[in-house]
Design a protein around this motif. Structure first.
Motif, PDB file in Angstrom:
ATOM      1  N   ILE A 252       0.859  -1.187   0.000  1.00 55.94           N
ATOM      2  CA  ILE A 252       0.000   0.000   0.000  1.00 55.94           C
ATOM      3  C   ILE A 252       0.900   1.243   0.000  1.00 55.94           C
ATOM      4  O   ILE A 252       1.663   1.448   0.937  1.00 55.94           O
ATOM      5  N   GLY A 253       0.813   2.014  -1.063  1.00 55.83           N
ATOM      6  CA  GLY A 253       1.602   3.245  -1.157  1.00 55.83           C
ATOM      7  C   GLY A 253       0.689   4.448  -0.996  1.00 55.83           C
ATOM      8  O   GLY A 253      -0.284   4.592  -1.738  1.00 55.83           O
ATOM      9  N   LEU A 254       0.995   5.316  -0.025  1.00 61.96           N
ATOM     10  CA  LEU A 254       0.147   6.472   0.271  1.00 61.96           C
ATOM     11  C   LEU A 254       0.922   7.762  -0.015  1.00 61.96           C
ATOM     12  O   LEU A 254       2.084   7.888   0.369  1.00 61.96           O
ATOM     13  N   THR A 255       0.301   8.703  -0.697  1.00 65.35           N
ATOM     14  CA  THR A 255       0.933  10.002  -0.934  1.00 65.35           C
ATOM     15  C   THR A 255      -0.044  11.101  -0.539  1.00 65.35           C
ATOM     16  O   THR A 255      -1.179  11.127  -1.014  1.00 65.35           O
ATOM     17  N   LEU A 256       0.390  11.985   0.348  1.00 64.57           N
ATOM     18  CA  LEU A 256      -0.438  13.110   0.775  1.00 64.57           C
ATOM     19  C   LEU A 256       0.120  14.393   0.179  1.00 64.57           C
ATOM     20  O   LEU A 256       1.310  14.689   0.330  1.00 64.57           O
ATOM     21  N   THR A 257      -0.725  15.145  -0.516  1.00 57.14           N
ATOM     22  CA  THR A 257      -0.298  16.397  -1.133  1.00 57.14           C
ATOM     23  C   THR A 257      -1.090  17.550  -0.513  1.00 57.14           C
ATOM     24  O   THR A 257      -2.329  17.530  -0.522  1.00 57.14           O
ATOM     25  N   GLU A 258      -0.367  18.532   0.010  1.00 55.12           N
ATOM     26  CA  GLU A 258      -1.042  19.678   0.623  1.00 55.12           C
ATOM     27  C   GLU A 258      -1.465  20.652  -0.463  1.00 55.12           C
ATOM     28  O   GLU A 258      -0.639  21.093  -1.259  1.00 55.12           O
ATOM     29  N   ASN A 259      -2.750  20.975  -0.530  1.00 50.80           N
ATOM     30  CA  ASN A 259      -3.236  21.942  -1.505  1.00 50.80           C
ATOM     31  C   ASN A 259      -2.923  23.363  -1.041  1.00 50.80           C
ATOM     32  O   ASN A 259      -2.568  23.587   0.114  1.00 50.80           O
ATOM     33  N   ALA A 260      -3.070  24.312  -1.969  1.00 48.31           N
ATOM     34  CA  ALA A 260      -2.750  25.712  -1.658  1.00 48.31           C
ATOM     35  C   ALA A 260      -3.611  26.251  -0.510  1.00 48.31           C
ATOM     36  O   ALA A 260      -3.164  27.088   0.280  1.00 48.31           O
ATOM     37  N   ASP A 261      -4.854  25.738  -0.366  1.00 54.82           N
ATOM     38  CA  ASP A 261      -5.745  26.238   0.687  1.00 54.82           C
ATOM     39  C   ASP A 261      -5.610  25.455   1.988  1.00 54.82           C
ATOM     40  O   ASP A 261      -6.428  25.613   2.901  1.00 54.82           O
ATOM     41  N   GLY A 262      -4.600  24.598   2.090  1.00 50.18           N
ATOM     42  CA  GLY A 262      -4.367  23.877   3.333  1.00 50.18           C
ATOM     43  C   GLY A 262      -5.085  22.546   3.424  1.00 50.18           C
ATOM     44  O   GLY A 262      -4.805  21.740   4.316  1.00 50.18           O
ATOM     45  N   THR A 263      -6.036  22.289   2.501  1.00 44.15           N
ATOM     46  CA  THR A 263      -6.661  20.965   2.476  1.00 44.15           C
ATOM     47  C   THR A 263      -5.675  19.965   1.872  1.00 44.15           C
ATOM     48  O   THR A 263      -4.611  20.350   1.384  1.00 44.15           O
ATOM     49  N   VAL A 264      -6.050  18.695   1.891  1.00 43.77           N
ATOM     50  CA  VAL A 264      -5.089  17.655   1.540  1.00 43.77           C
ATOM     51  C   VAL A 264      -5.685  16.682   0.525  1.00 43.77           C
ATOM     52  O   VAL A 264      -6.833  16.268   0.662  1.00 43.77           O
ATOM     53  N   LYS A 265      -4.891  16.356  -0.489  1.00 45.93           N
ATOM     54  CA  LYS A 265      -5.283  15.337  -1.464  1.00 45.93           C
ATOM     55  C   LYS A 265      -4.514  14.067  -1.142  1.00 45.93           C
ATOM     56  O   LYS A 265      -3.291  14.103  -0.977  1.00 45.93           O
ATOM     57  N   ALA A 266      -5.211  12.951  -1.055  1.00 55.25           N
ATOM     58  CA  ALA A 266      -4.551  11.667  -0.785  1.00 55.25           C
ATOM     59  C   ALA A 266      -4.610  10.787  -2.017  1.00 55.25           C
ATOM     60  O   ALA A 266      -5.649  10.687  -2.667  1.00 55.25           O
TER      61      ALA A 266
END
Lengths: 319, 319
Positions: A252-266
């Protein structure tokens, strides 16, 4: 109506003044298809152009920019290559919605939006279909046509690595190499060169990657500040989520990306033992069995806790 | 004597009790060739085995370990596959030096050390030669033979990416896929999976890489302490020196590796604008035009200074 290669070839042979459309965020396949088809039709004495693609990148520009039409060109026959639906039309192509004479594609989801539709879902790259079509038309495989077709096929199949590669894919590649193109040099540029921002993004993935459950789960954290520092664009971020899964033992590979507005894309990627979609559903997301995603309104640290908990739950349920 | 495919096929058809040898540090090609040839000869009713290779790794073992001979096997016809010279014989193969009935290879440097020699230097993988040979023998391409041949061809050509890939390479791959093997799954295991030590080594390259001359020169420093911490073996270090050159804009990629005794190994990789061999000559080394190396008796920091100076000198001379 649906047509086969012979039917499409007959339609092209009977027409003239072609305009060929490519899709948004143009890749090697759509541009390779359009470039090859345009040059092939010209070899037959036809007038043919490729519509300007406003998002064309430096890498694929040489295949289509020399084929852009003069301002006074009036097209009589409109062809799309590798375009799965109207949503993928560039803004300057919107005027041709409902007016497509021939759709050439390989996407299963294509709703057959042309008057005639040549859609072969068994083709790894749409360029394979163009190859068959050009051969049916009696076009000679010159170096520039072969290069377009080769780039189309190789980019869509991960250089013949992905499971969509078939015997026919290899046969088309063989024909292109026989035409005298330098496959080694083309592939070095396409597959062995990383932009500096891409390199920096990979470094961040590598640096932040942590492993749990004896290395079966890997997690990378892409903070907005770090992303902005690299100057990475969409191309540079393409498929970065798959890096976590490439380490041996990771299921299981997980990547969390912080969006410009502080929310998060997983982004979740799994090997065949695990179900990415099920993990994402636990946190309000969804997707495919091996590639899925979710969004978090909380910050990175809380998103990390919640996603890791969902991943661990699935991992232990499957043991 | 040199033989062609028909000549080699006739020789094999007339013989029996085959022993097939693979080379030291066995790769996908030598093991794929031996595995395919052994299974093909058995399909023809012959007795055939592959000599144990003491260095076989987990990845390629399934192709040859089921073919190891019983203790009482007395070979009558010895074949080598993908072995360029006697120096590449395993210790347990030394007894067969001077007794090779048929050499099958694709290395230009092969001195033709067999009674008969089928050496085709135009083949990207030696497995392409085995394919032609099996077809000439009338062997049916079963799934297990196709998998051996496919792995041989794909590993030796960087999955059809390198310049040694020809139309014939693609034709062999097409035939193997038509036999029903799962190319996508094979390639995922071969080309998209990194061992944990390999991953850690790449992280070190990424972390230590510095750029000079506007990004045209990149340098990575692999300190012994860091290498030892990863537990990397020779396989994990394979081609790690090429990573520096993969960043866009880099024309000279330098990698310094600290040896256990404190001396330093330098690897230089260049794009076509630069000459790696000339850079290495300045510091007492040598090699090929795009890949060269040198050794330093001093420590890492001094080696860094000297190698960077040599690289800068060439870079500015070529501007």
């Amino acid at each position: 109506m649906t047509v086969d290669v012979a039917g499409a070839a007959a339609a092209l042979a009977a027409a003239n003044n072609f305009l060929i459309l490519t899709h948004r965020r143009p890749d090697g396949d759509t541009t390779g298809c359009a470039g090859a088809l345009c040059r092939g039709l010209r070899q037959l004495g036809k007038t043919a152009y490729v519509l300007e693609n406003p998002e064309i990148t430096k890498r694929y520009a040489p295949m289509i920019t020399p084929c852009y039409p003069p301002a006074d060109f009036v097209p009589q026959y409109i062809v799309t290559t590798d375009i799965a639906e109207y949503k993928l039309f560039s803004d300057n192509a919107k005027q041709y919605e409902g007016k497509i004479d021939l759709v050439i594609d390989h996407h299963r989801s294509n709703p057959l939006f042309g008057v005639k539709n040549l859609v072969r879902t068994d083709a790894g790259g749409c360029a394979e279909v163009i190859y068959d079509l050009l051969m049916a038309l009696g076009v000679r495989l010159t170096g520039d046509i072969a290069e377009c077709l080769y780039i189309g096929v190789s980019t869509d199949t991960g250089c013949f690595k992905f499971s969509n590669t078939t015997a026919h894919t290899h046969a088309v590649a063989a024909a292109c190499l026989s035409a005298g193109i330098d496959g080694g040099e083309i592939n070095r540029a396409l597959f062995e060169t990383k932009s500096r921002p891409r390199f920096d993004m990979e470094r961040i993935v590598f640096d932040t990657m942590e492993f749990t459950e004896d290395g079966a789960i890997a997690l990378a954290m892409l903070w907005r500040r770090d992303i902005d520092n690299t100057g990475a664009d969409m191309d540079d971020l393409d498929s970065i989520a798959s890096l976590t899964r490439q380490v041996e033992g990771v299921q299981i590979g997980l990547t969390l990306t912080e969006n410009a507005d502080g929310t998060v894309k997983a982004s979740v990627r799994t090997t065949k033992e695990m179900d990415a979609s099920a993990i994402c559903k636990k946190v309000g997301g969804g997707g495919h069995i091996r590639a899925a995603g979710a969004s978090f309104d909380c910050g990175m640290d809380e998103a990390r806790e919640r996603l890791l908990a969902a991943a661990r739950e699935q991992y232990h349920a499957k043991q």
